[in-house]
Design an enzyme around this catalytic site. Structure first.
Site, PDB file in Angstrom:
ATOM      1  N   HIS A  72      41.030  33.783  41.902  1.00 14.59           N
ATOM      2  CA  HIS A  72      39.825  34.694  41.978  1.00 14.59           C
ATOM      3  C   HIS A  72      38.615  34.060  40.968  1.00 14.59           C
ATOM      4  O   HIS A  72      38.639  34.037  39.892  1.00 14.59           O
ATOM      5  CB  HIS A  72      40.262  35.977  40.964  1.00 14.59           C
ATOM      6  CG  HIS A  72      41.461  36.869  41.588  1.00 14.59           C
ATOM      7  ND1 HIS A  72      41.303  37.910  42.648  1.00 14.59           N
ATOM      8  CD2 HIS A  72      42.721  36.431  41.437  1.00 14.59           C
ATOM      9  CE1 HIS A  72      42.368  38.308  42.809  1.00 14.59           C
ATOM     10  NE2 HIS A  72      43.265  37.521  42.426  1.00 14.59           N
ATOM     11  N   ARG A  74      35.608  34.873  40.718  1.00 17.53           N
ATOM     12  CA  ARG A  74      34.705  35.882  40.296  1.00 17.53           C
ATOM     13  C   ARG A  74      33.217  35.580  40.549  1.00 17.53           C
ATOM     14  O   ARG A  74      32.137  36.059  40.081  1.00 17.53           O
ATOM     15  CB  ARG A  74      34.600  35.523  38.653  1.00 17.53           C
ATOM     16  CG  ARG A  74      36.003  35.806  37.916  1.00 17.53           C
ATOM     17  CD  ARG A  74      36.753  37.099  38.393  1.00 17.53           C
ATOM     18  NE  ARG A  74      37.832  37.444  37.457  1.00 17.53           N
ATOM     19  CZ  ARG A  74      38.955  37.858  37.891  1.00 17.53           C
ATOM     20  NH1 ARG A  74      38.948  38.478  38.989  1.00 17.53           N
ATOM     21  NH2 ARG A  74      39.974  38.163  36.923  1.00 17.53           N
ATOM     22  N   ASN A 104      38.117  40.497  45.758  1.00 17.44           N
ATOM     23  CA  ASN A 104      37.675  41.560  44.640  1.00 17.44           C
ATOM     24  C   ASN A 104      36.675  41.151  43.841  1.00 17.44           C
ATOM     25  O   ASN A 104      36.824  40.994  42.573  1.00 17.44           O
ATOM     26  CB  ASN A 104      39.046  41.867  43.983  1.00 17.44           C
ATOM     27  CG  ASN A 104      39.867  40.818  43.409  1.00 17.44           C
ATOM     28  OD1 ASN A 104      39.622  39.643  43.815  1.00 17.44           O
ATOM     29  ND2 ASN A 104      40.411  41.417  42.318  1.00 17.44           N
ATOM     30  N   HIS A 191      48.887  42.633  47.791  1.00 15.54           N
ATOM     31  CA  HIS A 191      49.331  42.855  46.413  1.00 15.54           C
ATOM     32  C   HIS A 191      50.246  44.091  46.468  1.00 15.54           C
ATOM     33  O   HIS A 191      49.719  45.455  46.678  1.00 15.54           O
ATOM     34  CB  HIS A 191      47.848  43.261  45.635  1.00 15.54           C
ATOM     35  CG  HIS A 191      48.434  43.383  44.136  1.00 15.54           C
ATOM     36  ND1 HIS A 191      47.757  42.705  43.064  1.00 15.54           N
ATOM     37  CD2 HIS A 191      49.192  44.281  43.615  1.00 15.54           C
ATOM     38  CE1 HIS A 191      47.963  43.344  42.047  1.00 15.54           C
ATOM     39  NE2 HIS A 191      48.963  44.304  42.438  1.00 15.54           N
ATOM     40  N   HIS A 249      52.574  37.233  45.002  1.00 12.38           N
ATOM     41  CA  HIS A 249      52.958  37.287  43.456  1.00 12.38           C
ATOM     42  C   HIS A 249      54.330  38.064  43.322  1.00 12.38           C
ATOM     43  O   HIS A 249      54.061  39.258  42.457  1.00 12.38           O
ATOM     44  CB  HIS A 249      51.702  37.474  42.397  1.00 12.38           C
ATOM     45  CG  HIS A 249      50.831  38.516  42.792  1.00 12.38           C
ATOM     46  ND1 HIS A 249      51.182  39.674  43.318  1.00 12.38           N
ATOM     47  CD2 HIS A 249      49.426  38.552  42.531  1.00 12.38           C
ATOM     48  CE1 HIS A 249      50.188  40.405  43.434  1.00 12.38           C
ATOM     49  NE2 HIS A 249      49.198  39.923  42.936  1.00 12.38           N
ATOM     50  N   ASP A 322      47.206  32.665  41.323  1.00  7.57           N
ATOM     51  CA  ASP A 322      46.633  33.896  40.978  1.00  7.57           C
ATOM     52  C   ASP A 322      45.780  33.885  39.740  1.00  7.57           C
ATOM     53  O   ASP A 322      45.628  34.333  38.644  1.00  7.57           O
ATOM     54  CB  ASP A 322      47.581  35.088  40.623  1.00  7.57           C
ATOM     55  CG  ASP A 322      47.174  36.287  40.479  1.00  7.57           C
ATOM     56  OD1 ASP A 322      46.003  36.570  40.944  1.00  7.57           O
ATOM     57  OD2 ASP A 322      47.820  37.304  40.101  1.00  7.57           O
ATOM     58  N   HIS A 326      39.238  36.049  32.512  1.00 10.72           N
ATOM     59  CA  HIS A 326      38.406  37.242  31.887  1.00 10.72           C
ATOM     60  C   HIS A 326      37.960  36.569  30.479  1.00 10.72           C
ATOM     61  O   HIS A 326      38.762  35.466  30.225  1.00 10.72           O
ATOM     62  CB  HIS A 326      39.159  38.511  31.728  1.00 10.72           C
ATOM     63  CG  HIS A 326      39.580  39.098  32.898  1.00 10.72           C
ATOM     64  ND1 HIS A 326      38.887  39.778  33.542  1.00 10.72           N
ATOM     65  CD2 HIS A 326      40.708  39.280  33.372  1.00 10.72           C
ATOM     66  CE1 HIS A 326      39.463  40.323  34.688  1.00 10.72           C
ATOM     67  NE2 HIS A 326      40.722  39.987  34.508  1.00 10.72           N
TER      68      HIS A 326
HETATM   69 ZN   LIG Z   1      45.460  37.948  42.304  1.00  8.79          ZN
END
Ligand SMILES: [Zn+2]
Length: 459
Positions: A72, A74, A104, A191, A249, A322, A326
């Site tokens: 991810h 971002r 996402n 997921h 995952h 994964d 943040h």
């Molecule tokens: Zn993920």
């Protein structure tokens, strides 16, 4: 470009770990020699490529660069946490030469237009790159269109959040799920957490703790039952509809057992786990708090041990980091407002190599999970394998050299692996035969990587 010969290497593939030599010409692997003695392999290589420059690896591991199909990064929308350029640099330091980014982002990658925009943003990154397309309750027409013709080569798989996580992409209508599982040509990546049980778990924790929910409640809130209910449903549907299903995952012993069984009746089922579930346990919530909060939740030591076994026996086919960064201040918030996710792309391989060393897991399994299997699952040809003719995406790793993990390797500046002693220092990394990391440090060469090309996959 001059020819390069890697000699005195320990060649590591999914099939073998042993002495060998490897030749690179024009960005591709031009020859491979395996022998019981490294000098015999070097001699043969030398005769075939007499003009080549020699790199003596002193017995270090030489393996295909990783393909991390679960990151991810971002971008767009969250570039204070990570961006495609910073994420790919962290990946390269960890021996990952190709990444496939999850949908996402903000906006989410749920249309061909959003996919094309992301592709333009990636054009300058130094690793190879690709993207998955996200499913929602109402973009089936868009997915069907994307599966037609040339556009299908532009994305890896169809990502389905059966339970919501960061970004709140969610498919919770069974009729839509059935239609997605009936699609052909791409793997469906899930997921797998039951949204109803996750919501009920959070509500129950609010009743019990008010606003002071402890992080140790995370695996009760995002419970093993939520994982199991969703994975059972997905496996049933995949067997019934013949889906090319890849479960992301995996975090519980029971799911590993279910997947092991389901694979016997349907070869189109594969699964991933991440280093996070093989390293941390529920004992770590007290020490690490929000830093180890991720979805699905890290569970018990018994789960971790069962997952290690499932990784060792091949039930869990692939390793995805994964990587989900943040900001530190976000991760210091109270439970309910602390976002889920762990920065890990740079440490995924050393964590697995450390665990392999500790638990006697064959290194061939690491190579299979790190690159070979995911290349096959996503239909990436010419990468992720040590074979003549493949692109020379390579990682040189010293399995006996240890180092301390540091969050400074990430744009967000932290990781829950901070201070851990890991084995498997990534020394040199090559992208299409060009050195991008030498002795652990990025080179000045700024040549961009290539977009991954995804061929149609069947069962
Ligand atoms: Zn993920």
């Amino acid at each position: 470009m001059t020819d390069v010969l890697f000699v005195n290497a320990t060649l590591l593939t999914g099939a073998r770990c042993g002495p060998g030599a490897l030749a690179v010409r024009d960005g591709r692997i031009a020859g491979l020699w395996q022998a019981d003695r490294a000098e015999d392999a070097a001699g043969e290589a030398q005769r075939a490529f007499p003009q080549a420059a020699h790199h003596d690896l002193g017995g270090k591991l030489l393996l295909a660069g990783g393909i991390d199909a679960h990151v991810h990064f971002r971008e767009p929308g969250g570039t204070a946490k990570e961006d495609l350029a910073s994420g790919s640099e962290a990946a390269l330091k960890g021996g990952v030469t190709s990444f496939v980014d999850m949908p996402n982002t903000t906006p989410p990658t749920v249309s061909l237009a959003a996919l094309r925009e992301k592709r333009e943003r990636a054009a300058a990154v130094r690793s190879h790159w690709g993207f998955h397309l996200g499913a929602t309750n109402d973009n089936l027409a868009e997915i069907r269109a994307a599966l037609q013709g040339e556009d299908a080569a532009l994305f890896g798989g169809i990502k389905v959040f059966m339970g919501s996580s960061t970004g709140n992409l969610l498919v919770d209508r069974d009729a839509v799920l059935e239609e997605i599982f009936a699609l052909r040509g791409k793997p469906v990546l899930i997921h797998s957490e039951d949204e109803g049980l996750v919501r009920a778990g959070l509500e129950a924790a609010r009743q019990r703790y008010g606003e002071a929910i402890p992080f140790s409640a995370h695996p009760a809130i995002r419970s093993r039952e939520a994982c199991l209910r969703s994975t059972e449903k997905a496996l049933d549907m995949a067997v019934r509809l013949g889906t090319r299903l890849h479960i992301l995952h995996v975090s519980t012993a029971e799911e590993a057992a279910l997947i092991r069984e389901a694979k016997k009746s349907h070869p189109g089922i594969t699964a991933e786990t991440s280093a996070n579930y093989l390293w941390f346990t529920d004992k770590d919530y007290e020490r690490l708090g929000g830093a180890v909060k991720c979805n699905p939740a890290v569970k018990t030591a018994a789960d971790r041990d069962a997952l290690l076994e499932a990784f060792a026996d091949g039930t869990l086919d692939t390793l995805g980091s994964d990587h989900a960064p943040h900001l530190p201040e976000e991760k210091r918030r109270p439970y309910a407002s602390c976002p889920s996710g762990i920065p890990s792309v740079r440490h995924s391989l050393p964590v697995i190599l450390t665990l392999a060393r500790r638990h006697g897991i064959p290194l061939t399994r690491v190579a299979a999970a790190f690159s070979e299997n995911i290349a096959r699952i996503l239909g990436i040809e010419g990468r992720g394998r040590l074979e003549t003719g493949a692109f020379a995406d390579l990682a040189v790793v010293d399995p006996d050299e240890s180092f301390r993990a540091h969050g400074a390797d990430y744009k967000c500046g932290w990781t829950p692996y901070e201070g851990e002693t890991l084995y498997g220092a990534v020394k040199d990394v090559y992208v299409d035969g060009l050195p991008v990391i030498v002795d652990g440090r990025p080179t000045a060469d700024r040549r961009p990587g290539a977009p991954l090309v995804f061929h149609p996959v069947s069962r």
